[in-house]
Write a protein that holds these residues in place. Structure first.
Motif, PDB file in Angstrom:
ATOM      1  N   ASP A  69     -12.208 -69.085  -5.787  1.00 31.76           N
ATOM      2  CA  ASP A  69     -13.026 -70.122  -5.244  1.00 31.76           C
ATOM      3  C   ASP A  69     -13.630 -70.271  -5.940  1.00 31.76           C
ATOM      4  N   LEU A  70     -14.087 -70.095  -7.169  1.00 33.92           N
ATOM      5  CA  LEU A  70     -14.883 -70.987  -8.654  1.00 33.92           C
ATOM      6  C   LEU A  70     -13.731 -71.372 -10.173  1.00 33.92           C
ATOM      7  N   ILE A  71     -13.888 -71.872 -10.607  1.00 33.17           N
ATOM      8  CA  ILE A  71     -13.457 -72.058 -11.530  1.00 33.17           C
ATOM      9  C   ILE A  71     -14.582 -71.996 -12.781  1.00 33.17           C
ATOM     10  N   VAL A  72     -14.373 -71.076 -14.515  1.00 28.69           N
ATOM     11  CA  VAL A  72     -15.381 -71.041 -15.343  1.00 28.69           C
ATOM     12  C   VAL A  72     -14.828 -71.556 -16.548  1.00 28.69           C
ATOM     13  N   PHE A 112     -24.924 -66.544  -7.700  1.00 31.93           N
ATOM     14  CA  PHE A 112     -23.751 -67.082  -7.469  1.00 31.93           C
ATOM     15  C   PHE A 112     -22.275 -67.288  -7.436  1.00 31.93           C
ATOM     16  N   ILE A 113     -21.987 -65.841  -8.155  1.00 32.33           N
ATOM     17  CA  ILE A 113     -20.456 -65.446  -8.411  1.00 32.33           C
ATOM     18  C   ILE A 113     -20.047 -64.447  -7.366  1.00 32.33           C
ATOM     19  N   GLU A 114     -20.839 -63.789  -6.980  1.00 32.07           N
ATOM     20  CA  GLU A 114     -21.176 -62.495  -6.596  1.00 32.07           C
ATOM     21  C   GLU A 114     -20.064 -62.262  -5.180  1.00 32.07           C
ATOM     22  N   ASN A 115     -18.648 -61.549  -5.601  1.00 35.19           N
ATOM     23  CA  ASN A 115     -17.765 -61.414  -3.962  1.00 35.19           C
ATOM     24  C   ASN A 115     -16.949 -62.481  -4.737  1.00 35.19           C
ATOM     25  N   LYS A 116     -17.227 -63.683  -5.401  1.00 34.07           N
ATOM     26  CA  LYS A 116     -16.635 -64.435  -5.778  1.00 34.07           C
ATOM     27  C   LYS A 116     -14.975 -64.163  -6.965  1.00 34.07           C
ATOM     28  N   SER A 121     -21.110 -58.413 -13.012  1.00 32.90           N
ATOM     29  CA  SER A 121     -22.664 -59.425 -11.913  1.00 32.90           C
ATOM     30  C   SER A 121     -21.788 -59.585 -11.460  1.00 32.90           C
ATOM     31  N   ASN A 122     -20.915 -58.370 -10.787  1.00 34.89           N
ATOM     32  CA  ASN A 122     -20.434 -58.097  -9.365  1.00 34.89           C
ATOM     33  C   ASN A 122     -19.862 -59.527  -8.699  1.00 34.89           C
ATOM     34  N   CYS A 123     -18.558 -59.974  -9.510  1.00 39.68           N
ATOM     35  CA  CYS A 123     -17.687 -60.850  -8.762  1.00 39.68           C
ATOM     36  C   CYS A 123     -16.658 -60.049  -8.161  1.00 39.68           C
TER      37      CYS A 123
END
Ligand SMILES: [Zn+2]
Length: 236
Positions: free
Chosen positions: A121-124, A193-197, A222-224
């Motif tokens: 879902d997201l690239i970091v 912002f990253i929760e569940n991602k 942090s719950n990603c």
């Protein structure tokens, strides 16, 4: 349009006098080529790890330490290798766009060969130490993230992870203290912002994995939902 044409002619003219050589073989690049000629590109030591079923070398590195969904590296890295020369140009010769190019190249493989775009879902990118970032002016991992993002059509962010300012010398500390030291280096700035991602964490070279492990720990705390890792290169 005219501006573009003028720029194009100017670039052509510039190329005539200062031809852009391939970073690996010094051959003059053709119009469609960037940084690396097609011949050298086809000869890059790709790992092909994203195609395999068996755990990758990278995945074995993290086993028993921190849960990661996958660990893929685009290229093999060895001292004096072509990969090392590319990484050197990317990090120390201001060739940040090379990072994005490598991200696009690998992104195409990941998209067509393992449909990675449906798994994240997201690239970091792994952040640099702030002093290093100031000195270099850019973060090479973010540029790699950018290239992957473009092809996979998944957003990337440089606002999720922060690398804290302090550096304590790591020499002379025992293993546990060293680990504590590394694990407090990163913090998550946007936990909501990253929760569940499903996060794709990216870096330039995978060696011991300590930095990536510390980032993963911070992200998971942090719950990603999950963390997968991709690096430009890895030692065998
Ligand atoms: Zn070449």
């Amino acid at each position: 349009m005219i501006g573009k044409l003028i720029k194009r002619s100017f670039d052509d003219l510039l190329n005539l006098f200062y031809p852009n050589p391939c970073l690996l073989c010094d051959r003059v690049l053709q119009e469609q080529e960037e940084f690396v000629c097609t011949h050298c590109r086809l000869d890059l030591p790709e790992t092909g790890q994203h195609r395999g079923m068996a755990p990758t070398t990278g995945e074995n590195k993290f086993a028993g330490k921190v849960p990661v969904t996958f660990v893929y590296s685009y290229l093999y890295f060895a001292k004096g290798s072509r990969t090392q020369r590319l990484i050197h140009q990317l990090k120390y010769r201001n060739k940040k766009e090379l990072g994005s190019l490598l991200g696009r190249w690998y992104g195409h493989q990941l998209r067509t060969e393992c449909e990675l775009q449906h798994q994240i879902d997201l690239i970091v990118g792994v952040p640099l130490h702030p002093a290093r970032h100031r000195q270099r002016g850019y973060n090479q991992s973010d540029w790699f993230a950018r290239g992957l993002s473009e092809v996979l059509e998944i957003p990337w962010s440089d606002r999720v992870l922060a690398r804290n300012h302090f550096t304590v010398s790591q020499t002379g500390k025992d293993r546990l203290n060293r680990w504590r030291n590394v694990s407090s280096v990163f913090s998550v700035m946007q936990a909501d912002f990253i929760e569940n991602k499903r996060i794709l964490l990216v870096d330039d070279v995978l060696t011991t994995g300590a930095t990536l492990e510390a980032c993963t720990t911070a992200l998971l705390a942090s719950n990603c939902r999950s963390v997968g890792i991709i690096t430009i290169a890895a030692t065998r």
